[in-house]
Design a protein around this motif. Structure first.
Motif, PDB file in Angstrom:
ATOM      1  N   SER A 249       1.701  15.083  -3.482  1.00 25.49           N
ATOM      2  CA  SER A 249       2.856  15.983  -3.422  1.00 25.49           C
ATOM      3  C   SER A 249       4.103  15.166  -3.068  1.00 25.49           C
ATOM      4  CB  SER A 249       2.629  17.064  -2.365  1.00 25.49           C
ATOM      5  OG  SER A 249       2.633  16.495  -1.073  1.00 25.49           O
ATOM      6  N   ILE A 250       5.227  15.812  -3.183  1.00 21.75           N
ATOM      7  CA  ILE A 250       6.482  15.140  -2.867  1.00 21.75           C
ATOM      8  C   ILE A 250       6.550  14.807  -1.387  1.00 21.75           C
ATOM      9  CG2 ILE A 250       7.782  17.258  -2.496  1.00 21.75           C
ATOM     10  CD1 ILE A 250       9.103  14.080  -4.174  1.00 21.75           C
ATOM     11  N   TYR A 251       5.878  15.588  -0.549  1.00 18.47           N
ATOM     12  CA  TYR A 251       5.891  15.328   0.883  1.00 18.47           C
ATOM     13  C   TYR A 251       5.086  14.070   1.216  1.00 18.47           C
ATOM     14  CZ  TYR A 251       7.641  20.036   0.653  1.00 18.47           C
ATOM     15  OH  TYR A 251       8.379  21.132   0.335  1.00 18.47           O
ATOM     16  N   ASP A 252       3.994  13.845   0.501  1.00 19.28           N
ATOM     17  CA  ASP A 252       3.247  12.591   0.666  1.00 19.28           C
ATOM     18  C   ASP A 252       4.103  11.404   0.255  1.00 19.28           C
ATOM     19  OD1 ASP A 252       0.972  13.894   1.525  1.00 19.28           O
ATOM     20  OD2 ASP A 252       0.082  13.992  -0.478  1.00 19.28           O
ATOM     21  N   ARG A 253       4.845  11.564  -0.798  1.00 24.31           N
ATOM     22  CA  ARG A 253       5.699  10.475  -1.273  1.00 24.31           C
ATOM     23  C   ARG A 253       6.837  10.191  -0.299  1.00 24.31           C
ATOM     24  NH1 ARG A 253       5.815  12.313  -7.592  1.00 24.31           N
ATOM     25  NH2 ARG A 253       3.633  11.797  -7.978  1.00 24.31           N
ATOM     26  N   MET A 254       7.442  11.248   0.237  1.00 23.19           N
ATOM     27  CA  MET A 254       8.508  11.054   1.219  1.00 23.19           C
ATOM     28  C   MET A 254       7.976  10.413   2.494  1.00 23.19           C
ATOM     29  SD  MET A 254      11.078  14.276   0.949  1.00 23.19           S
ATOM     30  CE  MET A 254      12.011  13.650   2.320  1.00 23.19           C
ATOM     31  N   ASN A 255       6.773  10.799   2.907  1.00 21.61           N
ATOM     32  CA  ASN A 255       6.158  10.207   4.082  1.00 21.61           C
ATOM     33  C   ASN A 255       5.897   8.717   3.845  1.00 21.61           C
ATOM     34  OD1 ASN A 255       4.991   9.991   6.587  1.00 21.61           O
ATOM     35  ND2 ASN A 255       2.991  10.694   5.895  1.00 21.61           N
ATOM     36  N   GLY A 256       5.402   8.378   2.666  1.00 17.93           N
ATOM     37  CA  GLY A 256       5.176   6.976   2.321  1.00 17.93           C
ATOM     38  C   GLY A 256       6.470   6.185   2.327  1.00 17.93           C
ATOM     39  N   LEU A 257       7.542   6.796   1.856  1.00 21.77           N
ATOM     40  CA  LEU A 257       8.841   6.130   1.842  1.00 21.77           C
ATOM     41  C   LEU A 257       9.348   5.881   3.257  1.00 21.77           C
ATOM     42  CD1 LEU A 257      10.926   5.099  -0.189  1.00 21.77           C
ATOM     43  CD2 LEU A 257      12.034   7.322  -0.017  1.00 21.77           C
ATOM     44  N   SER A 258       9.153   6.838   4.142  1.00 22.35           N
ATOM     45  CA  SER A 258       9.583   6.673   5.529  1.00 22.35           C
ATOM     46  C   SER A 258       8.788   5.571   6.231  1.00 22.35           C
ATOM     47  CB  SER A 258       9.412   7.980   6.296  1.00 22.35           C
ATOM     48  OG  SER A 258      10.240   8.963   5.771  1.00 22.35           O
TER      49      SER A 258
ATOM     50  N   LEU B 283       0.827  -1.210   0.000  1.00 21.60           N
ATOM     51  CA  LEU B 283       0.000   0.000   0.000  1.00 21.60           C
ATOM     52  C   LEU B 283       0.860   1.259   0.000  1.00 21.60           C
ATOM     53  CD1 LEU B 283      -2.816  -1.067   2.484  1.00 21.60           C
ATOM     54  CD2 LEU B 283      -2.985  -0.832   0.001  1.00 21.60           C
ATOM     55  N   MET B 284       1.970   1.229   0.718  1.00 22.23           N
ATOM     56  CA  MET B 284       2.859   2.387   0.734  1.00 22.23           C
ATOM     57  C   MET B 284       3.529   2.593  -0.615  1.00 22.23           C
ATOM     58  SD  MET B 284       2.784   4.164   3.418  1.00 22.23           S
ATOM     59  CE  MET B 284       1.077   3.831   3.748  1.00 22.23           C
ATOM     60  N   ILE B 285       3.783   1.516  -1.341  1.00 23.98           N
ATOM     61  CA  ILE B 285       4.342   1.662  -2.684  1.00 23.98           C
ATOM     62  C   ILE B 285       3.350   2.408  -3.578  1.00 23.98           C
ATOM     63  CG2 ILE B 285       5.013   0.381  -4.768  1.00 23.98           C
ATOM     64  CD1 ILE B 285       6.289  -1.695  -2.892  1.00 23.98           C
ATOM     65  N   PHE B 286       2.065   2.087  -3.446  1.00 27.98           N
ATOM     66  CA  PHE B 286       1.054   2.822  -4.208  1.00 27.98           C
ATOM     67  C   PHE B 286       1.013   4.288  -3.786  1.00 27.98           C
ATOM     68  CE2 PHE B 286      -1.052  -1.430  -4.817  1.00 27.98           C
ATOM     69  CZ  PHE B 286      -0.796  -1.489  -6.178  1.00 27.98           C
ATOM     70  N   LYS B 287       1.170   4.568  -2.497  1.00 31.30           N
ATOM     71  CA  LYS B 287       1.185   5.957  -2.034  1.00 31.30           C
ATOM     72  C   LYS B 287       2.399   6.699  -2.583  1.00 31.30           C
ATOM     73  CE  LYS B 287       0.664   8.865   1.955  1.00 31.30           C
ATOM     74  NZ  LYS B 287      -0.584   9.518   1.699  1.00 31.30           N
ATOM     75  N   ILE B 288       3.530   6.009  -2.660  1.00 30.26           N
ATOM     76  CA  ILE B 288       4.731   6.645  -3.213  1.00 30.26           C
ATOM     77  C   ILE B 288       4.520   6.965  -4.690  1.00 30.26           C
ATOM     78  CG2 ILE B 288       7.144   6.230  -3.803  1.00 30.26           C
ATOM     79  CD1 ILE B 288       7.315   4.572  -1.201  1.00 30.26           C
TER      80      ILE B 288
ATOM     81  N   ALA C 256      15.471  15.727   1.423  1.00 30.24           N
ATOM     82  CA  ALA C 256      14.854  16.947   1.952  1.00 30.24           C
ATOM     83  C   ALA C 256      15.719  18.167   1.674  1.00 30.24           C
ATOM     84  CB  ALA C 256      14.606  16.798   3.445  1.00 30.24           C
ATOM     85  N   LYS C 257      17.034  18.036   1.848  1.00 25.63           N
ATOM     86  CA  LYS C 257      17.927  19.160   1.535  1.00 25.63           C
ATOM     87  C   LYS C 257      17.885  19.497   0.048  1.00 25.63           C
ATOM     88  CE  LYS C 257      21.404  19.469   5.012  1.00 25.63           C
ATOM     89  NZ  LYS C 257      21.998  20.768   4.994  1.00 25.63           N
ATOM     90  N   TYR C 258      17.867  18.476  -0.791  1.00 24.45           N
ATOM     91  CA  TYR C 258      17.793  18.701  -2.232  1.00 24.45           C
ATOM     92  C   TYR C 258      16.497  19.425  -2.590  1.00 24.45           C
ATOM     93  CZ  TYR C 258      17.150  17.725  -7.183  1.00 24.45           C
ATOM     94  OH  TYR C 258      16.902  17.850  -8.517  1.00 24.45           O
ATOM     95  N   LEU C 259      15.380  18.978  -2.022  1.00 21.58           N
ATOM     96  CA  LEU C 259      14.097  19.616  -2.318  1.00 21.58           C
ATOM     97  C   LEU C 259      14.034  21.032  -1.772  1.00 21.58           C
ATOM     98  CD1 LEU C 259      11.659  16.649  -1.690  1.00 21.58           C
ATOM     99  CD2 LEU C 259      12.347  17.627  -3.879  1.00 21.58           C
TER     100      LEU C 259
END
Length: 90
Positions: free
Chosen positions: A28-37, A18-23, A79-82
């Motif tokens: 937004s990129i923040y949703d994707r980063m949260n899913g990755l974490s 399910l998290m892979i689908f969220k990624i 996060a630094k890159y973004l």
């Protein structure tokens, strides 16, 4: 006890999928980063449970700690890159 651990691993694998689908589908990129974490945390738990199933949890805990450190450093770098990219856009 072994059956319970296998059921927990199966449930965590469903959560990882399910998290892979969220990624992939995150708004937004923040949703994707949260899913990755969250996916990284679930993977660490699965690694530790595999250690208990294998009978050598101390080895798998070391692997899970290394994976956690690597995931944390990766999140900081992204996060630094973004953050820099966003400053350049303004």
């Amino acid at each position: 006890m072994r059956t319970v651990l296998i059921l927990i691993v199966a449930a965590l694998l469903v959560c990882i999928i399910l998290m892979i689908f969220k990624i992939i589908k995150g708004k937004s990129i923040y949703d994707r980063m949260n899913g990755l974490s969250v996916m990284g945390a679930h993977v660490m738990i699965v690694i530790v449970i595999f250690g208990f199933l294998d009978g050598r949890p101390e080895m798998y805990i070391d692997i899970a700690i290394a994976y956690a450190i690597l995931g944390f450093v990766t999140n900081i770098i992204v996060a630094k890159y973004l953050g820099r990219k966003r400053e350049e856009d303004d």
